[in-house]
Design a protein around this motif. Structure first.
Motif, short mmCIF file in Angstrom:
data_model
loop_
_atom_site.label_atom_id
_atom_site.label_comp_id
_atom_site.label_asym_id
_atom_site.label_seq_id
_atom_site.Cartn_x
_atom_site.Cartn_y
_atom_site.Cartn_z
N LYS A 230 0.80 -1.22 0.00
CA LYS A 230 0.00 0.00 0.00
C LYS A 230 0.84 1.27 0.00
CE LYS A 230 -0.75 0.05 5.03
NZ LYS A 230 -1.79 0.02 6.10
N ASN A 231 2.11 1.18 0.40
CA ASN A 231 2.96 2.38 0.39
C ASN A 231 3.68 2.56 -0.94
OD1 ASN A 231 4.58 0.14 0.80
ND2 ASN A 231 6.05 1.22 2.10
N ALA A 232 3.43 1.68 -1.91
CA ALA A 232 4.04 1.79 -3.24
C ALA A 232 3.16 2.65 -4.14
CB ALA A 232 4.21 0.40 -3.84
N PHE A 233 3.65 2.95 -5.34
CA PHE A 233 2.82 3.65 -6.32
C PHE A 233 2.59 2.76 -7.54
CE2 PHE A 233 7.13 5.00 -7.67
CZ PHE A 233 7.07 4.78 -9.03
N ALA A 234 1.41 2.89 -8.13
CA ALA A 234 1.05 2.19 -9.36
C ALA A 234 0.77 3.25 -10.41
CB ALA A 234 -0.17 1.31 -9.14
#
Length: 487
Positions: A230-234
């Motif tokens: 959830k702390n990553a970016f897509a």
């Protein structure tokens, strides 16, 4: 040497026979490479099943076996570990063996049919220019900061990935950009890796020899986004109809980019010529050396990624304008007599169409476009007629030739391409099996101001035929031919 129980952490164990409190030397999934005190992981591959080679691995000195089912005969003194999935176990074990190196990197994965190499390679370039230590895992090469290593797969096996990520840790690398292929995702090679972000470029006809259906191909790509923390970016290209699909189930922060749609990062081509193009990104203008709508989209993805990873906006724009083209991606040479030769990796229908459309936008209208193109052997044959149709429809002259025939008869591959040519275009095609002779014919046909496109192999410096690789470089070949023919 490492404790087996530490390497197995999180690998999805079902059962154990023997002790895991033992030291092992290396992890192997190829029985031919097993040596004393190694652990052998039996993988069910597309061509063979590693479970058939368990005894061979033990005879070579393996002291532990990781497999999806125990063999009937268990050898005393050997530890057997049953796992739910061999590929997943191998990837997790590889990560553990190299001390989970991805956790110490800001790792970004790039997936999609086209653009992966350009985006990952140029992100490497950009962050290097910004003064950081950077790593790259790409189709062209592996970079550990300034040190280059050869590569043979878009996404290497899990052991190779983690080995080089470990070297990046040792070299003090902070950022790493990685191409992630559908094969790599399907074979769980990226399991156990911690991604800070993932980029989706586009999806078109490719690899259907492996995935069988387009839906399976798309859903395999989507797994990369589904598994992001959830702390990553897509980051997804929503000019592609599958762009929003990639974001449907991800827990990561969602961002979009587009040239034709409303998005978080919006781009526009203001001016285009062979020397480059003027782009507008979120109301800011920059000049790029890269040509074509597809490269405008790639530059947009690069800008967005740099922004999401904290680079300063004006510095990013300045560095974008300095980026050079990637080898074999719209790489061009202009001869003394003003014949332009372009070498591009376009090996899918969509990529070939994009490159020819880009050339068309740069023409004044009088130049002829001579396209030299082939299709790879032992790969999805259904795209061959489509490639033949596009090349003959969008070129003044098309020459069908060999690409990497592998184990197939190149004449049969060319015949498949010919079936896609419509009657009105038949007079525009020529078939020459030998690739060098095909390129030579294109050079002989070309006159001043004409454009030669050599598509399909791009950066590759070899041809693969019947299990052998021979030296062959499209760019060097066409450059030498044009010079020798005084063209």
């Amino acid at each position: 040497m490492k404790l087996l129980k530490d390497i197995l952490y999180g690998a999805g164990l079902n059962a154990v026979n023997g002790s895991t409190d033992i030291l092992v030397n290396e992890i192997r999934f190829d029985s031919r490479k097993v040596a004393m005190d190694d652990v052998f992981v039996a993988i069910k591959g597309t061509l063979t099943d590693g479970h058939l080679y368990i005894q061979k691995a033990i005879d070579s000195g393996a002291k532990a076996i990781v497999c999806e089912r125990f063999p009937e005969l268990l050898v005393n003194g050997v530890t057997y570990v049953e796992v739910a999935d061999g590929n997943t176990a191998l990837a997790v074990m590889a990560s553990n063996f190299y001390d989970n190196p991805s956790k110490n990197l800001r790792l970004v994965g790039v997936t999609g049919t086209n653009g992966k190499t350009t985006i990952s390679s140029l992100l490497y370039q950009l962050f290097k220019k910004a003064g950081y230590k950077v790593g790259l895992l790409s189709t062209i090469k592996i970079m550990v900061d300034d040190v280059a290593y050869p590569t043979s797969h878009t996404t290497p096996d899990a052991l190779t990935i983690n080995k080089y990520l470990g070297l990046m840790n040792e070299a003090g690398v902070e950022f790493c950009f990685m191409e992630v292929s559908s094969h790599g995702i399907h074979q769980k090679r990226t399991k156990g890796l911690v991604f800070e972000g993932a980029i989706f470029t586009n999806l078109s006809h490719d690899h259907l020899d492996y995935h069988k259906t387009f839906a399976e191909y798309r859903d395999t790509k989507k797994v990369l986004f589904d598994e992001l923390p959830k702390n990553a970016f897509a980051l997804s290209n929503i000019d592609d109809k599958n762009g929003m699909v990639m974001l449907q189930n991800t827990k990561a922060r969602k961002y979009t980019y587009a040239l034709k749609s409303f998005a978080n990062y919006r781009g526009q081509v203001l001016e285009a010529q062979f020397s480059g193009q003027l782009l507008k990104i979120n109301e800011l203008e920059l000049w790029s050396k890269l040509i074509g709508q597809f490269n405008a989209s790639n530059m947009l993805a690069i800008y967005a990624t740099a922004d999401l990873m904290g680079l300063e906006t004006l510095e990013t724009l300045r560095l974008l304008s300095e980026l050079d083209n990637v080898d074999g991606r719209f790489q061009y040479y202009i001869s003394a007599t003003k014949i332009t030769a372009i070498v591009d990796y376009a090996h899918t229908p969509d990529a070939l169409k994009n490159v020819l459309a880009t050339i068309d936008t740069l023409r004044t209208g009088n130049e002829r476009v001579i396209t030299v193109v082939g299709c790879g052997g032992d790969r999805d044959s259904s795209k061959r007629p489509v490639m033949g149709h596009i090349a003959s429809e969008m070129s003044s002259q098309a020459i069908f030739t060999s690409d990497n025939p592998r184990s197939e008869d190149p004449r049969a591959i060319i015949h498949d391409m010919e079936t896609g040519v419509e009657p009105q275009n038949e007079k525009k095609i020529l078939s020459i099996e030998n690739r060098e002779q095909a390129i030579k014919a294109a050079c002989q046909m070309a006159e001043s101001e004409d454009i030669i496109l050599i598509a399909g192999k791009g950066h590759e410096t070899y041809q693969e035929t019947n299990g052998k690789r021979i030296d062959f470089d499209d760019f060097k070949t066409v450059k030498n031919l044009l010079n020798s023919l005084n063209k």
